[in-house]
Design an enzyme around this catalytic site. Structure first.
Site, mmCIF file in Angstrom:
data_model
loop_
_atom_site.group_PDB
_atom_site.id
_atom_site.type_symbol
_atom_site.label_atom_id
_atom_site.label_comp_id
_atom_site.label_asym_id
_atom_site.label_seq_id
_atom_site.Cartn_x
_atom_site.Cartn_y
_atom_site.Cartn_z
ATOM 1 N N GLU A 51 -45.983 39.152 -24.666
ATOM 2 C CA GLU A 51 -44.728 38.393 -24.714
ATOM 3 C C GLU A 51 -44.371 37.723 -23.384
ATOM 4 O O GLU A 51 -43.699 36.690 -23.374
ATOM 5 C CB GLU A 51 -43.579 39.290 -25.173
ATOM 6 C CG GLU A 51 -43.674 39.747 -26.619
ATOM 7 C CD GLU A 51 -44.420 41.054 -26.808
ATOM 8 O OE1 GLU A 51 -44.393 41.605 -27.927
ATOM 9 O OE2 GLU A 51 -45.043 41.534 -25.822
ATOM 10 N N PHE A 113 -35.003 53.124 -33.141
ATOM 11 C CA PHE A 113 -36.379 52.767 -32.796
ATOM 12 C C PHE A 113 -36.456 51.311 -32.329
ATOM 13 O O PHE A 113 -35.960 50.415 -32.991
ATOM 14 C CB PHE A 113 -37.288 52.982 -34.007
ATOM 15 C CG PHE A 113 -38.721 52.574 -33.763
ATOM 16 C CD1 PHE A 113 -39.510 53.266 -32.860
ATOM 17 C CD2 PHE A 113 -39.258 51.499 -34.448
ATOM 18 C CE1 PHE A 113 -40.824 52.882 -32.636
ATOM 19 C CE2 PHE A 113 -40.570 51.109 -34.244
ATOM 20 C CZ PHE A 113 -41.364 51.805 -33.318
ATOM 21 N N GLN A 114 -37.050 51.111 -31.171
ATOM 22 C CA GLN A 114 -37.224 49.801 -30.540
ATOM 23 C C GLN A 114 -35.886 49.086 -30.312
ATOM 24 O O GLN A 114 -35.791 47.867 -30.437
ATOM 25 C CB GLN A 114 -38.184 48.918 -31.347
ATOM 26 C CG GLN A 114 -39.626 49.428 -31.310
ATOM 27 C CD GLN A 114 -40.633 48.431 -31.814
ATOM 28 O OE1 GLN A 114 -40.345 47.602 -32.675
ATOM 29 N NE2 GLN A 114 -41.854 48.499 -31.294
ATOM 30 N N LYS A 163 -31.441 42.653 -37.200
ATOM 31 C CA LYS A 163 -32.313 42.519 -38.363
ATOM 32 C C LYS A 163 -31.543 42.293 -39.659
ATOM 33 O O LYS A 163 -31.984 41.544 -40.545
ATOM 34 C CB LYS A 163 -33.201 43.758 -38.489
ATOM 35 C CG LYS A 163 -34.223 43.649 -39.622
ATOM 36 C CD LYS A 163 -35.225 44.776 -39.616
ATOM 37 C CE LYS A 163 -36.254 44.571 -40.729
ATOM 38 N NZ LYS A 163 -37.308 45.599 -40.720
ATOM 39 N N MET A 480 -52.619 35.793 0.085
ATOM 40 C CA MET A 480 -51.407 35.592 0.882
ATOM 41 C C MET A 480 -50.933 36.897 1.500
ATOM 42 O O MET A 480 -50.437 36.914 2.634
ATOM 43 C CB MET A 480 -50.307 34.966 0.026
ATOM 44 C CG MET A 480 -49.124 34.465 0.840
ATOM 45 S SD MET A 480 -49.555 33.156 2.019
ATOM 46 C CE MET A 480 -49.452 31.702 0.982
#
Length: 572
Positions: A51, A113-114, A163, A480
């Protein structure tokens, strides 16, 4: 009146705001939306492998087009994985809308959940956010999100979608707003006439003027007006890292990038100027060095659409709040009424001094006979792309070499993470560019450290047949970091060497792409020609470059703008 589910509303609203590409990854909270995507062909979905990469792809898409990039992810880890990409866009003022799934409304706050508070997590790094609580509010929320993201000072906007409100089993009336107005959000576009008049008077009075051009000029497509003003005034122009391309890199009045790794002539010109007009630039620390020593002789005109940016770090003598393109219209309208016949003669001494600094040729470097210098790779890239490629970079030494040694003649041609400095940005950003400009040459300039941070997207490139060219400057180190350790920590290279590198050629081939290894200087041009002969394949060029090379010029910490190291042994 259309009746449709909340999930269908999301897709329909995306169509209504003109979205053609969505970058995302499915999960439980957004499966209804994905099912709605499956039922249509207008909005194309790009399945990423992580993602964070989805956010960077949307970012690259936005930077190269000026349109708003769009991301769709599920709740919890799907949403939080976008945070780095959101912060990257926020720091560089890039328009993006992130649609994040959320657990059902009744479970919010129950540690379901999540479940993650995406609005709370992202609050410091977004321009605005919405938690949509009713399906009927989806069209308006999405319309407002896109309006906010791409007006005023652009930036990312989060739309969190529980949802239950996208449930396909329930239908609601779909009404997309014909006009978006927000009482508390009205960006100022035109500059105040009195401030514009003061700015013009200061510019025309100046004997040592300079145009200091930032990413804001690119964001509002003001390049043509920047060139027009510069040519009318016969003034030198310098660009920030984010502003490169706003003034053609091959234009005789362009004096290079300014700041920490800016050219000698750019930093000297800024330090000795008597009038600086900053166009969409924010005077960040990578430009100013020590603000107490910053440009002591100059009257500063600061043009920016974000009033909070003006005088934030450096005091502006003439502040002008407004969009750079609109303010330049106002300035040019007044300048065009003036007699400028003596302008070139007035600035003759100024240009003579600038040419003296330019004659130092601060970007020269020792070529070497066998070893490949990273600067030479960028010069070869410029040659083999005829200077016309979209160049996305990761972050590090290779980023600075790509900024300094590839003259960008067009805005939106140079794609890089400026403010946040996000390693792993380059590959997915170049993918976003390729989706936006399918017939173009999209190139990634990266390093052996950066490329591994989102290398899984080579799989996405294969799925969508993206013929990106990856130019990896492999110095077997975090370049760097190592450079700073050489300069500040007496060569104590604490965890900056990477001794377990993969065989990048075999890795590219394992993903179904072409890999090319270059070890010697006399192989470089032929290998580069071979790379760009593959017009329909992704090519990964693994180029072994000098491990000990540093990026110069470089400002000396705590000094003025023109206090610089020109090499390992020479200072101004």
């Amino acid at each position: 009146m259309k009746m449709m589910s909340g999930a269908a509303m999301v897709v329909e609203a995306l169509k209504d705001v003109g979205v053609t590409h969505v970058f995302g990854y499915p999960g439980g909270a957004v499966l209804d939306i994905y099912d709605a995507l499956f039922a249509q062909d207008d909005v194309k979905h790009v399945l990423v492998r992580h993602e964070q990469a989805a956010a960077h792809m949307a970012d690259g898409y936005a930077r190269s087009t000026g349109k708003t990039g769009t991301v769709l992810v599920t709740s919890g880890p799907g949403a939080t994985n976008t945070i780095t990409g959101i912060a990257t866009a926020y720091m560089d003022s890039i328009p993006m809308v992130i649609l994040s799934g959320q657990v059902p409304s009744k479970h919010i706050g129950e540690d379901a959940f999540q479940e993650t508070d995406m609005v709370g997590c992202s609050r410091p790094i977004v321009k605005h956010s919405f938690l949509v609580k009713r399906a009927v509010d989806i069209p308006e929320a999405i319309a407002k999100a896109f309006y906010i993201a791409n007006t005023g000072r652009p930036g990312p906007v989060v739309v969190d979608l529980p949802k239950d409100i996208v449930n396909v089993a329930e239908e609601h009336p779909y009404v997309f707003p014909t006009d978006v107005t927000m009482r508390s959000y009205n960006p100022t576009e035109k500059g105040h006439p009195k401030q514009v008049k003061k700015a013009v008077e200061s510019l025309l009075k100046a004997e040592r003027p300079v145009l200091y051009v930032g990413g804001g000029a690119v964001a509002c497509d003001a390049s043509a007006k920047v060139i027009e003003l510069a040519e009318k005034l016969n003034a030198p122009v310098t660009c920030t890292l984010m502003g490169l391309g706003a003034m053609p890199g091959t234009h005789k009045q362009f004096i290079g990038m300014l700041g920490m790794h800016g050219t000698l002539e750019a930093n000297k010109t800024m330090h000795n100027a008597d009038c600086i007009i900053a166009l969409g630039a924010r005077f960040d620390d990578r430009v100013t060095n020590n603000v107490d020593k910053f440009c002591p002789h100059a009257d500063i005109i600061h043009v920016d659409i974000d009033p909070a940016s003006i005088s934030k770090t450096v005091n502006a003598h003439i502040p002008v709040v407004g969009s750079v393109d609109k303010v330049l219209d106002q300035i040019l309208s007044q300048v065009n009424k003036k007699d400028l016949s003596g302008q070139s003669e007035k600035l003759a001494d100024w240009w003579q001094q600038i040419e003296t600094w330019r004659s130092r040729q601060c970007l020269n470097y020792a070529q070497g006979e066998e070893v490949i210098k990273p600067q030479r790779v960028i010069e070869a890239l410029y040659k083999h792309t005829d200077g016309k490629a979209y160049v996305s970079s990761d972050v590090g030494q290779h980023q600075m070499f790509a900024a300094l040694y590839y003259p960008y003649d067009k805005p939106r041609q140079w794609i890089n993470s400026g403010g946040l400095g996000t390693m792993g940005f380059g590959l997915p950003a170049a993918m976003g560019v390729q989706f936006a400009h399918p017939g173009s040459t999209s190139v990634v300039v990266t390093g052996d450290g950066s490329i591994q941070m989102n290398i899984q997207e080579l799989s996405t490139c294969l799925q969508y047949n993206l013929p990106i060219k990856i130019i990896s400057l492999n110095n077997r180190a975090l370049g760097m970091v190592r450079q700073w350790q050489d300069m500040i920590y007496k060569g104590r290279h604490s965890h900056s060497y990477m001794d377990s590198m993969p065989d990048f050629v075999k890795l590219a081939e394992a993903y179904g792409h072409v890999g090319i290894k270059v070890d010697k200087l006399d192989e470089l041009d032929a290998a580069m020609e071979k790379c760009f002969s593959y017009t329909d394949r992704l090519v990964f060029m693994d180029i072994a470059v000098d491990q000990n090379e540093h990026v110069y010029p470089m400002q000396i910490k705590f000094g003025a703008m023109d206090d610089m190291r020109l090499s390992k042994t020479e200072r101004t």
